[in-house]
Enzyme design. Structure first.
Site, PDB file in Angstrom:
ATOM      1  CD  GLU A  63     -24.546  -3.293   2.232  1.00 61.60           C
ATOM      2  OE1 GLU A  63     -24.449  -3.436   3.464  1.00 61.60           O
ATOM      3  OE2 GLU A  63     -25.337  -2.485   1.703  1.00 61.60           O
ATOM      4  CE  LYS A  96     -25.612   4.742   6.298  1.00 62.66           C
ATOM      5  NZ  LYS A  96     -26.227   3.609   7.003  1.00 62.66           N
ATOM      6  CB  SER A 123     -31.077   5.239   5.830  1.00 66.13           C
ATOM      7  OG  SER A 123     -31.774   5.264   7.055  1.00 66.13           O
ATOM      8  CG  HIS A 171      -1.897  -9.336   7.471  1.00 63.66           C
ATOM      9  ND1 HIS A 171      -1.985 -10.575   8.051  1.00 63.66           N
ATOM     10  CD2 HIS A 171      -0.733  -9.320   6.775  1.00 63.66           C
ATOM     11  CE1 HIS A 171      -0.893 -11.284   7.726  1.00 63.66           C
ATOM     12  NE2 HIS A 171      -0.130 -10.540   6.948  1.00 63.66           N
TER      13      HIS A 171
END
Ligand code: ARG
Length: 469
Positions: A299, A292, A286, A165
């Site tokens: 992704e 970043k 970024s 979970h």
């Protein structure tokens, strides 16, 4: 006007029965050349085998066969050198090659299509293509499995929290977690190899749908092209696209697995987890936030999974309403197939590189292991070992956890007196020792468990499995 001129009325190999020109928009709409030019190599290979069989069976003379084979050879060269004069008005790669052959060697080139239809021709090309790509995809999966094995072996002592979970559950070896993906990929490889059997059927000789009246030798063509078996039914041969669906569905499973791994990479490289760091070469920055470091590759793998599922759905949907046998709808099998082949092979090769660049942040992981209750089950197991019914032991340790939460403590912060107050067995050194993540992991010696001994055995099994298929 003689018959031959009529044949060329619209500049089409099938132009004979038409009076009017084909509308330009309709021509572009119905053409598959922009994408099926990818099948050129298979088309030539298939045509050569067909031609040799026509000679062997006496349907063509040896001289005709030689002219055709030489012509096809030359055309193959033109294609690989990028010199082939593609013509969209000829609809697809099959008719482009045939027309080129006739231009080169004269009307005898028109004999190549004896005892053949584009319907069995395109089916043959697709079978050859899918067989090749099934093998290549399987090889790339193997390479990725190898990288996963190396990463597991290199980090054999690292203990991480295991989750259910997405809540801390029980400690496990990082190697154990990684090897779970090895076995998923192993099943994927098995699926691709199994699909090969159904792609390994030779359709040529089916003609347009009903077979052919020429005395062809289908076995001979199958032998020459390395097929294991023939389609037993000509109507099935020209309308079957199951083998493409299988490539697409095996790819969907594979991408689903890689998408799950990607999700973990995204989570684990976040500040909140900090278990891993991806190499700079596989991350991006970024345009606005200078700090970043984004996990774009996993992704995108996660996102491309949708695209691969989409290709499977697209073809399933194309096929579901089709009466036998060939319908032009079947031309829509190619783009989803090619797109999935490209996507999957691209993903597999970048993923192997990406995983090689992974740094395991051992201190961060070790620190994370200190602040949870993930060895609570060990205490319950200990009480059960000492004779308590497991259900009672579970309840008792639950109370203990509740107590810690109320006091703002962890289990390991409790003194043996505090522990003994819950149950005398809990005050023992043995009970205390059970609270360390190392001991929790070492104890899971069951076959397939996370104990180092079990994981070493698993690694060995994985090494053997990798060699075997
Ligand atoms: N371009 C067609 C395809 O890819 C080739 C088969 C055409 N057959 C036909 N009867 N129109 O499906």
């Amino acid at each position: 006007m003689n018959g031959m001129e009529k044949h060329n009325d619209r500049g089409k190999p099938w132009g004979g029965r038409f009076k009017e020109e084909l509308d330009k928009k309709a021509e572009a709409f119905t053409a598959s050349l922009p994408f099926d030019c990818r099948l050129a190599e298979e088309d030539i290979q298939g045509s050569m085998a067909h031609c040799r069989m026509l000679v062997k069976t006496g349907i063509l003379t040896a001289q005709e066969g030689d002219l055709i084979l030489n012509g096809l050879q030359e055309i193959g060269g033109e294609i690989s050198r990028g010199e082939f004069p593609y013509d969209l008005s000829l609809e697809d790669i099959h008719m482009n090659i045939e027309k080129r052959l006739i231009d080169k060697i004269g009307p005898v080139g028109g004999k190549l299509h004896t005892a053949r239809s584009r319907n069995d021709q395109v089916a043959l090309d697709l079978h050859l293509y899918v067989k090749k790509e099934l093998r290549e995809t399987e090889k790339l999966i193997c390479q990725l499995q190898e990288v996963i094995l190396e990463l597991a072996e290199k980090n054999l002592e690292v203990i991480i929290p295991g989750y259910t979970h997405l809540q801390r559950a029980q400690p496990v070896l990082l190697a154990h977690h990684l090897l779970a993906y090895f076995w998923m990929l192993q099943r994927d490889r098995e699926r691709f190899l199994d699909a090969f059997k159904r792609a390994d059927l030779m359709p040529l000789g089916a003609g347009a749908l009903s077979g052919t009246s020429f005395p062809v030798d289908r076995e001979e063509v199958a032998r020459e092209l390395g097929f294991g078996a023939l389609y037993e039914n000509s109507m099935d041969a020209v309308s079957d696209r199951d083998f493409i669906l299988e490539y697409l569905s095996c790819s969907s499973f594979l991408m689903m697995h890689l998408s799950r791994l990607s999700e973990e990479l995204v989570l684990w490289t976040s500040h909140e987890f900090s278990f891993l760091e991806l190499g700079d070469a596989f991350t991006t920055g970024s345009s606005m936030m200078p700090q970043k470091k984004n996990p774009d590759v996993p992704e995108l793998v996660r996102a491309k999974t949708g695209r691969v599922y989409g290709n499977l759905m697209a073809l399933l949907t194309v096929l579901k309403g089709l009466p036998l046998t060939y319908n032009k709808d079947l031309q829509e099998d190619k783009e989803p197939l090619f797109d999935s082949v490209d996507t999957v092979k691209n993903v597999l090769s970048i993923y192997a590189q990406l995983l090689k660049s992974v740094q395991v942040r051992r201190e961060k992981i070790a620190a994370a292991m200190q602040d949870d209750f993930s060895t609570a089950t060990e205490l319950a197991d200990y009480l059960a070992l000492r004779g308590l019914p497991f259900r009672e032991a579970h309840h008792l340790v639950g109370k203990l956890v509740r107590h810690c939460l109320d006091e703002g403590k962890l289990l390991k912060d409790l003194s043996s007196d505090e522990l003994a107050a819950f149950h005398p067995f809990l005050g023992s050194d043995e009970a205390l020792a059970r609270l360390s993540p190392e001991n929790a992991v070492w104890a899971k010696k069951s076959r397939g468990g996370t104990a180092p001994a079990a994981v070493r055995r698993q690694l060995q099994a994985a090494r053997e499995a990798l060699k075997k298929l």
